[in-house]
Design a protein around this motif. Structure first.
Motif, PDB file in Angstrom:
ATOM      1  N   ALA A  25     -14.791  26.626 -20.979  1.00  0.00           N
ATOM      2  CA  ALA A  25     -15.052  25.284 -20.463  1.00  0.00           C
ATOM      3  C   ALA A  25     -14.981  25.289 -18.944  1.00  0.00           C
ATOM      4  O   ALA A  25     -15.810  24.669 -18.261  1.00  0.00           O
ATOM      5  CB  ALA A  25     -14.048  24.298 -21.050  1.00  0.00           C
ATOM      6  N   ALA A  26     -13.997  26.014 -18.403  1.00  0.00           N
ATOM      7  CA  ALA A  26     -13.852  26.064 -16.958  1.00  0.00           C
ATOM      8  C   ALA A  26     -15.076  26.709 -16.311  1.00  0.00           C
ATOM      9  O   ALA A  26     -15.681  26.149 -15.375  1.00  0.00           O
ATOM     10  CB  ALA A  26     -12.589  26.836 -16.596  1.00  0.00           C
ATOM     11  N   ALA A  27     -15.469  27.869 -16.812  1.00  0.00           N
ATOM     12  CA  ALA A  27     -16.604  28.579 -16.217  1.00  0.00           C
ATOM     13  C   ALA A  27     -17.887  27.771 -16.397  1.00  0.00           C
ATOM     14  O   ALA A  27     -18.689  27.620 -15.455  1.00  0.00           O
ATOM     15  CB  ALA A  27     -16.747  29.948 -16.864  1.00  0.00           C
ATOM     16  N   GLY A  28     -18.084  27.231 -17.584  1.00  0.00           N
ATOM     17  CA  GLY A  28     -19.313  26.478 -17.861  1.00  0.00           C
ATOM     18  C   GLY A  28     -19.409  25.235 -17.000  1.00  0.00           C
ATOM     19  O   GLY A  28     -20.462  24.969 -16.398  1.00  0.00           O
ATOM     20  N   SER A  29     -18.320  24.479 -16.896  1.00  0.00           N
ATOM     21  CA  SER A  29     -18.421  23.249 -16.117  1.00  0.00           C
ATOM     22  C   SER A  29     -18.592  23.574 -14.642  1.00  0.00           C
ATOM     23  O   SER A  29     -19.307  22.877 -13.924  1.00  0.00           O
ATOM     24  CB  SER A  29     -17.199  22.357 -16.357  1.00  0.00           C
ATOM     25  N   THR A  30     -17.952  24.658 -14.185  1.00  0.00           N
ATOM     26  CA  THR A  30     -18.167  25.071 -12.799  1.00  0.00           C
ATOM     27  C   THR A  30     -19.650  25.349 -12.557  1.00  0.00           C
ATOM     28  O   THR A  30     -20.226  24.902 -11.549  1.00  0.00           O
ATOM     29  CB  THR A  30     -17.356  26.347 -12.498  1.00  0.00           C
ATOM     30  N   ALA A  31     -20.264  26.072 -13.494  1.00  0.00           N
ATOM     31  CA  ALA A  31     -21.680  26.402 -13.341  1.00  0.00           C
ATOM     32  C   ALA A  31     -22.529  25.131 -13.322  1.00  0.00           C
ATOM     33  O   ALA A  31     -23.422  24.969 -12.473  1.00  0.00           O
ATOM     34  CB  ALA A  31     -22.120  27.323 -14.475  1.00  0.00           C
ATOM     35  N   VAL A  32     -22.232  24.194 -14.216  1.00  0.00           N
ATOM     36  CA  VAL A  32     -23.042  22.968 -14.288  1.00  0.00           C
ATOM     37  C   VAL A  32     -22.872  22.141 -13.017  1.00  0.00           C
ATOM     38  O   VAL A  32     -23.859  21.679 -12.422  1.00  0.00           O
ATOM     39  CB  VAL A  32     -22.636  22.144 -15.533  1.00  0.00           C
ATOM     40  N   ILE A  33     -21.612  21.992 -12.598  1.00  0.00           N
ATOM     41  CA  ILE A  33     -21.372  21.146 -11.419  1.00  0.00           C
ATOM     42  C   ILE A  33     -22.025  21.757 -10.185  1.00  0.00           C
ATOM     43  O   ILE A  33     -22.655  21.057  -9.384  1.00  0.00           O
ATOM     44  CB  ILE A  33     -19.847  20.963 -11.208  1.00  0.00           C
ATOM     45  N   THR A  34     -21.920  23.080 -10.035  1.00  0.00           N
ATOM     46  CA  THR A  34     -22.524  23.737  -8.879  1.00  0.00           C
ATOM     47  C   THR A  34     -24.030  23.529  -8.868  1.00  0.00           C
ATOM     48  O   THR A  34     -24.637  23.244  -7.822  1.00  0.00           O
ATOM     49  CB  THR A  34     -22.219  25.250  -8.912  1.00  0.00           C
ATOM     50  N   THR A  35     -24.638  23.689 -10.043  1.00  0.00           N
ATOM     51  CA  THR A  35     -26.091  23.501 -10.117  1.00  0.00           C
ATOM     52  C   THR A  35     -26.455  22.052  -9.804  1.00  0.00           C
ATOM     53  O   THR A  35     -27.419  21.784  -9.084  1.00  0.00           O
ATOM     54  CB  THR A  35     -26.597  23.879 -11.520  1.00  0.00           C
ATOM     55  N   ALA A  36     -25.678  21.118 -10.367  1.00  0.00           N
ATOM     56  CA  ALA A  36     -26.009  19.702 -10.181  1.00  0.00           C
ATOM     57  C   ALA A  36     -25.823  19.292  -8.726  1.00  0.00           C
ATOM     58  O   ALA A  36     -26.650  18.562  -8.169  1.00  0.00           O
ATOM     59  CB  ALA A  36     -25.139  18.846 -11.095  1.00  0.00           C
ATOM     60  N   ALA A  37     -24.744  19.769  -8.109  1.00  0.00           N
ATOM     61  CA  ALA A  37     -24.466  19.344  -6.742  1.00  0.00           C
ATOM     62  C   ALA A  37     -25.508  19.889  -5.778  1.00  0.00           C
ATOM     63  O   ALA A  37     -25.988  19.172  -4.898  1.00  0.00           O
ATOM     64  CB  ALA A  37     -23.071  19.824  -6.340  1.00  0.00           C
ATOM     65  N   GLY A  38     -25.872  21.147  -5.947  1.00  0.00           N
ATOM     66  CA  GLY A  38     -26.883  21.734  -5.084  1.00  0.00           C
ATOM     67  C   GLY A  38     -26.496  21.664  -3.617  1.00  0.00           C
ATOM     68  O   GLY A  38     -27.345  21.456  -2.758  1.00  0.00           O
ATOM     69  N   SER A  39     -25.221  21.802  -3.329  1.00  0.00           N
ATOM     70  CA  SER A  39     -24.824  21.790  -1.922  1.00  0.00           C
ATOM     71  C   SER A  39     -24.303  23.176  -1.574  1.00  0.00           C
ATOM     72  O   SER A  39     -23.477  23.730  -2.300  1.00  0.00           O
ATOM     73  CB  SER A  39     -23.756  20.729  -1.687  1.00  0.00           C
ATOM     74  N   TRP A  40     -24.809  23.740  -0.459  1.00  0.00           N
ATOM     75  CA  TRP A  40     -24.455  25.132  -0.215  1.00  0.00           C
ATOM     76  C   TRP A  40     -22.983  25.332   0.135  1.00  0.00           C
ATOM     77  O   TRP A  40     -22.410  26.370  -0.213  1.00  0.00           O
ATOM     78  CB  TRP A  40     -25.394  25.796   0.789  1.00  0.00           C
ATOM     79  N   PRO A  41     -22.297  24.352   0.769  1.00  0.00           N
ATOM     80  CA  PRO A  41     -20.862  24.595   0.979  1.00  0.00           C
ATOM     81  C   PRO A  41     -20.110  24.737  -0.344  1.00  0.00           C
ATOM     82  O   PRO A  41     -19.248  25.610  -0.478  1.00  0.00           O
ATOM     83  CB  PRO A  41     -20.401  23.343   1.724  1.00  0.00           C
ATOM     84  N   LEU A  42     -20.471  23.907  -1.327  1.00  0.00           N
ATOM     85  CA  LEU A  42     -19.806  24.016  -2.628  1.00  0.00           C
ATOM     86  C   LEU A  42     -20.116  25.377  -3.258  1.00  0.00           C
ATOM     87  O   LEU A  42     -19.235  26.048  -3.800  1.00  0.00           O
ATOM     88  CB  LEU A  42     -20.254  22.878  -3.551  1.00  0.00           C
ATOM     89  N   SER A  43     -21.411  25.783  -3.181  1.00  0.00           N
ATOM     90  CA  SER A  43     -21.795  27.079  -3.743  1.00  0.00           C
ATOM     91  C   SER A  43     -20.950  28.186  -3.128  1.00  0.00           C
ATOM     92  O   SER A  43     -20.430  29.063  -3.829  1.00  0.00           O
ATOM     93  CB  SER A  43     -23.273  27.373  -3.479  1.00  0.00           C
ATOM     94  N   LEU A  44     -20.808  28.123  -1.820  1.00  0.00           N
ATOM     95  CA  LEU A  44     -20.051  29.153  -1.118  1.00  0.00           C
ATOM     96  C   LEU A  44     -18.595  29.147  -1.574  1.00  0.00           C
ATOM     97  O   LEU A  44     -17.988  30.206  -1.802  1.00  0.00           O
ATOM     98  CB  LEU A  44     -20.137  28.889   0.393  1.00  0.00           C
ATOM     99  N   THR A  45     -18.032  27.949  -1.746  1.00  0.00           N
ATOM    100  CA  THR A  45     -16.644  27.838  -2.196  1.00  0.00           C
ATOM    101  C   THR A  45     -16.477  28.458  -3.573  1.00  0.00           C
ATOM    102  O   THR A  45     -15.555  29.240  -3.827  1.00  0.00           O
ATOM    103  CB  THR A  45     -16.227  26.354  -2.258  1.00  0.00           C
ATOM    104  N   VAL A  46     -17.388  28.103  -4.481  1.00  0.00           N
ATOM    105  CA  VAL A  46     -17.305  28.625  -5.849  1.00  0.00           C
ATOM    106  C   VAL A  46     -17.409  30.140  -5.819  1.00  0.00           C
ATOM    107  O   VAL A  46     -16.676  30.860  -6.521  1.00  0.00           O
ATOM    108  CB  VAL A  46     -18.400  28.002  -6.722  1.00  0.00           C
TER     109      VAL A  46
END
Lengths: 262, 283, 518
Positions: A25-46
């Motif tokens: 659940a943790a990995a999946g939701s991280t993947a979904v949120i990162t894709t949905a947000a589409g913000s590169w600072p978040l991507s970099l953080t993840v």
């Protein structure tokens, strides 16, 4: 991030390990949120968090190797594609013949690579740290979940066994005088000679295995139990529910936004 | 020991309607997603990552694939269920072998098509989708292609059902057509989720079309039309060779083969077959 | 027929009356007129040559071949008092294999195929059937403990099932079949490829089960020592019962047992070495000079070594072969013996270059093979592997034997050689059959024929006696002697010391990586 809790990879048999579904659940939701947000600072953080987690769990080398095998060709392809040819771009940095290096193109490629890298790493950290037997036991043994667990676990078990059998067949064929030369025809013939016995023996074994598993109640309709104990707690169950809800919310929010702006 | 009945009820199909409904929903999700993406594509693509299109492509195709699995997987007989992991491994092992010896095709659907021919379109579709999902355990980027893989399995099963494997030369034709359809359907995933392709060689082809001014989706679709049909034609041919090499005893495990007379040769009723005819059957 | 009646007079727990059983799309019946019944606590051996229908009968009894699924059954099956009648039509009852499996356990020839592949320890593998019936965890633990104790698997409970030895794997497969406590256990060729220690362990398990009242049925093509304790022998031949009764009434003199059923050969004294010798002069057909070999240490091996501590070889991975010397002359038959895991198959794989020595050299007809591809060396060295189906790939036996021959000797001679090779292993009538559909014994002989047809200078056979029935063994013996008489150098690797001594001019043992005269 969400998975900042005791590691599983350090010792699959250690008490106090996490339920594999919580990890999923943790990995999946991280993947979904990162894709949905589409913000590169978040991507970099993840991305950084995933690397940190895998380093702490001792899986960093394997995770990075697997991620590199996927991300390097993908990145090269994207940089070549959008770096050189991005007709929509306006800020031209350089130009050779038909190729135009545009700032927009490079930016597009860069953001895509970061975002995909974040998703790939988050999911790979899960794959390389989860205990597959625990995951199989955690999925209910009935219906779709049980059958999916069967397919997943069986594939992972059979992969090395079938590769070894393919090697054995190759040796047996070479001992019968098979010489693979560079010619296409020779290779096609070699493929047939090796694939036929491989597939045949696998289909036969699968027939026996299905009879054996039927006799042991694989298709039973009634309730199942599990021999393996998988740790779980109310806290983890709640956490899973929250993670799934947050991911769904992020998805809906993004789509509503897009609908409003379109 | 309490002793329940040793036999099964003679007819059992309580869940058939629910299953059919899920299948239709899955197929609808995939089709609707594709139509939506094609109709709404161009404005969105450069809008940056995280665009709604990527999310729609991901969730629509994935939901469709999962619905198909939920519909089909519980209904498969054990003999097919046990063969699915074998098919997934064959997708990888044979694909690798061919990949290392033959030229630039990916050939990663041999196992899927094999199951589809032996056990039918539903089993084929489930195998295709499962193949992507299980393989995403090692390579998460194949996950969005689950719907395309399911489509390949389903089309292969239909080709077998309607006798395209009875003539040896029809198998590659069926594969070619399957490749066209699957390539076109998978292209939006590559375009919207990845913004390109995952390999350098395919990326070069897409670049060429982009240089001619195509939109990203058009360029990727054209690239898919160059490689996918050939690829699937080869896969279908390989599977035809493999299936015809199976001995009778091995084929018996699969009622689908007998019910629809998938392969050339004897009639469904057990008529005797001359050995010479058996030997001259393929090629 | 009265099978099982001799043991105890109580009513049978399992019985079958098979008028006929025919596989779909098959023109001949696999079984006809077979009537058997098994009482609680009885011990029955069903004896038959390879291809006699033993396995089909065993699978029918255990519902691994549910009537209607793969073939049509006319007759009845009776289990624990309920009788099911079949006539091969669509209205036949459909057996629930899971319920049947709780009453009749079955262990097939290859125990690895029963593993679920989804359980990571022996304990969980054993529990798989209990999980599916919804048993409470405490009861499962108790049942797993009981079964492991019965089978001597206590120390392996936490191991990965894929890493068990052959004997342990066989016992695990039995455990999977009996953990639910079925009153009947059917085992197909349980002794094949077990060494003496493995066979003793299995015999103890069978005696234990019999004492607990389980009816045990063993299908076999050889009269293993344990089978002498059976209450009844049923002889199966050509898909039908040709005789049955207590073993005492079916001795060698009675003529009931066909010669195809193997008896354990007494191990002859090593005097047999003094047979008319073969001139050991000239260039040896095969020569090994000081061959060392060690498997390269993969990442996995290295990890294991580290775990094992510093007891490993100081200079790298342990040597499987060290300074192995061997010279085999044309016309000579040499047997290589040694316990399981001594490196016999490793040695064999050096003969054609499948494995390359880390030191020393291999010469075939005086020429070093170190640079030649395996496929080329194969023209002079014919190697027969243990697993025949790895080597077979054509769709008829004749095509199989003819494969690659035409390139070697020209089309006219090829056809002649192929037919002759098939005839020499007794498969002339099976020329058009699919190799995969032949019985196990015939498959091994066919693989042998593919090697013989090429008339190699060196013939190397890996455990050639395994899976052969009595007829097959006689054919193997004749062809090996004939090949040697025609000038081939024969090396056979076997754990069957009796066979080695009976056929070979000399026997060498592989001991600690060296070849020493035995």
């Amino acid at each position: 991030m969400t998975a900042s809790s005791p590691r599983t990879a350090a010792g699959p048999d250690r008490p106090g390990r996490l339920n594999p579904l919580t990890l999923l659940a943790a990995a999946g939701s991280t993947a979904v949120i990162t894709t949905a947000a589409g913000s590169w600072p978040l991507s970099l953080t993840v991305l950084a968090a995933s690397l940190g987690l895998s380093a702490a769990g001792g899986t960093a080398r394997r995770v990075v190797a697997a991620a590199a095998a996927i991300l390097v060709p993908l990145s090269l392809s994207l940089v070549m594609l959008h770096g050189l040819f991005f007709p929509e771009g306006t800020t031209v940095l350089a130009e050779w013949g038909p190729g135009r290096v545009t700032a927009e193109g490079l930016g597009f490629a860069g953001r895509r690579i970061l975002q995909l890298g974040a998703v790939v790493l988050a999911l790979l950290v899960f794959s390389f740290s989860v205990s597959v037997p625990d995951l199989v036991a955690a999925l209910s043994a009935r219906g779709v979940q049980g059958r999916f667990a069967f397919v997943l676990a069986s594939t992972l078990t059979l992969l090395p066994a079938i590769s070894a059998r393919a090697r054995r067949i190759r040796q047996a064929q070479e001992s019968r005088g098979l010489v693979v030369t560079r010619g296409l025809l020779s290779r096609v013939a070699a493929f047939r000679l090796q694939a036929v016995p491989l597939v045949l023996s696998l289909v036969e074994d699968a027939g026996t295995r299905s009879a054996a598993l039927e006799a042991r109640g694989l298709s039973n309709a009634g309730p199942r139990t599990s021999y393996r104990e998988v740790p779980d707690s109310r806290l983890q169950r709640t956490a899973r529910a929250v993670l799934v809800l947050v991911a769904a919310a992020a998805l809906v929010l993004r789509l509503v936004q897009a609908g409003a702006s379109a | 020991m309490s002793s329940p009945s040793l036999t099964l009820p003679s007819q059992e199909r309580p869940a058939a309607r629910r299953r059919r409904l899920l299948e239709i929903l899955g197929a609808l999700a995939i089709a609707a997603t594709y139509v939506y993406l094609v109709l709404n594509q161009p404005s969105d693509i450069t809008g940056g990552p995280g665009s709604a299109s990527a999310l729609i492509a991901l969730s629509g195709f994935l939901a469709g694939a999962v619905l198909l699995i939920v519909a089909v997987l519980p209904t498969l007989p054990a003999s097919t269920l046990v063969l699915i992991p074998v098919a997934l491994v064959l997708n990888i092992v044979l694909g690798q072998f061919v990949g290392s010896t033959l030229v630039p095709f990916y050939l990663d659907a041999i196992g899927t098509v094999l199951i589809a021919v032996l056990a039918g379109p539903a089993a084929g579709a489930a195998t295709g989708a499962l193949s992507s999902i299980v393989w995403s355990f090692f390579n998460p980027t194949v996950l969005p292609f689950a719907a395309g893989a399911a489509l390949i399995g389903c089309l292969a099963g239909l080709a077998a059902r309607y006798g395209l494997f009875r003539r040896f030369y029809l198998a590659p034709v069926a594969g070619f057509v399957t490749g066209i359809i699957a390539g076109v359907v998978s292209a939006p995933v590559a375009a919207f989720v990845f913004g390109g392709t995952s390999g350098v060689a395919t990326g070069a082809i897409v670049s060429a079309f982009r240089a001619m001014g195509d939109t990203l989706l058009a360029a990727i679709t054209k690239q898919a039309l160059i490689s996918d049909p050939m690829d699937k034609a080869i896969v279908f041919t390989i599977v035809a060779i493999l299936v015809y090499a199976l001995p009778r005893r091995a084929r018996q495990q699969f009622p689908f083969l007998r019910r629809h007379r998938v392969l050339a040769g004897k009639a469904p009723a057990a008529t005797t077959e001359a050995p010479a005819q058996g030997a001259a059957r393929d090629n | 027929m009265d099978a099982g009646k001799a043991v105890r007079a109580n009513r049978p727990v399992l019985a079958a009356g098979i008028r006929s059983f025919t596989f779909h799309d098959d023109e001949t019946t696999a079984l006809r007129d077979v009537t058997v019944s098994f009482a609680a606590g009885s011990f029955t051996a069903i004896l038959g040559a390879s291809g006699s229908g033993k396995s089909t009968l065993g699978r029918l009894l255990a519902a691994w071949l549910p009537p209607g699924g793969h073939g049509a059954l006319a007759g009845f099956l009776e289990l624990s008092g309920s009788r099911l009648e079949f006539d091969g039509g669509p209205s036949d009852p459909r057996i629930d294999p899971a319920q049947w499996g709780r009453h009749v356990g079955f262990v097939p020839q290859d125990p690895a195929t029963v593993l679920s592949t989804v359980r990571s320890t022996v304990a969980e593998e054993l529990a798989f059937g209990l999980e599916n019936s919804g048993m409470e965890r405490a009861a499962m633990k108790a049942a797993v403990g009981r079964t492991a104790a019965l089978l001597g698997l206590h120390d392996q409970l936490e191991q990965d099932p894929a890493r068990l030895s052959g004997g342990q794997l066989r016992r695990l497969a039995i455990g999977c079949a009996i953990i639910t406590g079925p009153p009947v256990l059917v085992m197909d060729e349980p002794f094949a490829s077990l060494d003496a220690a493995g066979a003793d362990g299995l015999a103890a398990v069978v005696r234990d089960l019999l004492a607990r009242g389980t009816a045990v049925v063993i299908l076999s093509q050889a009269i293993d020592p344990l089978l002498l304790e059976a209450g009844t022998w049923v002889v199966l031949s050509g898909g039908t019962v040709t005789g049955s009764g207590p073993p005492a009434a079916m001795g060698t003199g009675s003529g009931v047992l066909p010669p195809a059923i193997r008896r354990p050969a007494p191990v002859p004294a090593p005097v047999a070495v003094s047979r008319p010798g073969v001139p050991q002069t000239g260039i040896p057909a095969l020569q090994l000079r000081g061959v060392d070999f060690a498997y390269p240490a993969g990442p996995g091996a290295r990890r294991r070594l580290r775990k094992a501590g510093p007891t490993g070889e100081p200079g790298g991975p342990p040597l499987v072969l060290r300074g192995a010397d061997l010279a085999v002359h044309p016309g000579e038959i040499v047997a290589v013996t040694g316990p399981n895991g001594a490196g016999k198959s490793t040695l064999l794989r050096h003969f054609n270059g499948l494995l390359r020595p880390t030191a020393g050299s291999v010469l075939v007809r005086g020429a070093d093979i170190s640079g030649a591809p395996v496929g080329r060396t194969a023209a002079s060295v014919g190697l027969l592997f243990q697993q025949p189906r790895d080597q077979l790939f054509e769709r008829s036996a004749l095509r199989e034997v003819s494969f690659g021959l035409a390139r070697l000797v020209g089309p006219a001679l090829a056809a002649q050689r192929a037919t002759a090779a098939l005839a020499s292993v007794g498969l002339a009538d099976a020329a058009q059959e699919h190799p995969a559909e032949l019985p196990a014994s015939a498959q091994r002989l066919l693989a042998l024929a593919t090697v013989l047809a090429r008339k190699p200078a060196v013939l190397a056979l890996d455990e050639p006696t395994v899976a052969l029935d009595g007829d097959g063994l006689a054919l193997l013996d004749a062809t090996v002697r004939l090949a040697a008489a025609e000038g081939a150098a024969v090396v056979l690797v076997t754990h069957d010391l009796g066979y080695a001594r009976s056929v070979a001019h000399r026997t060498v043992a592989l001991d600690g990586g060296r070849l020493v005269p035995a």
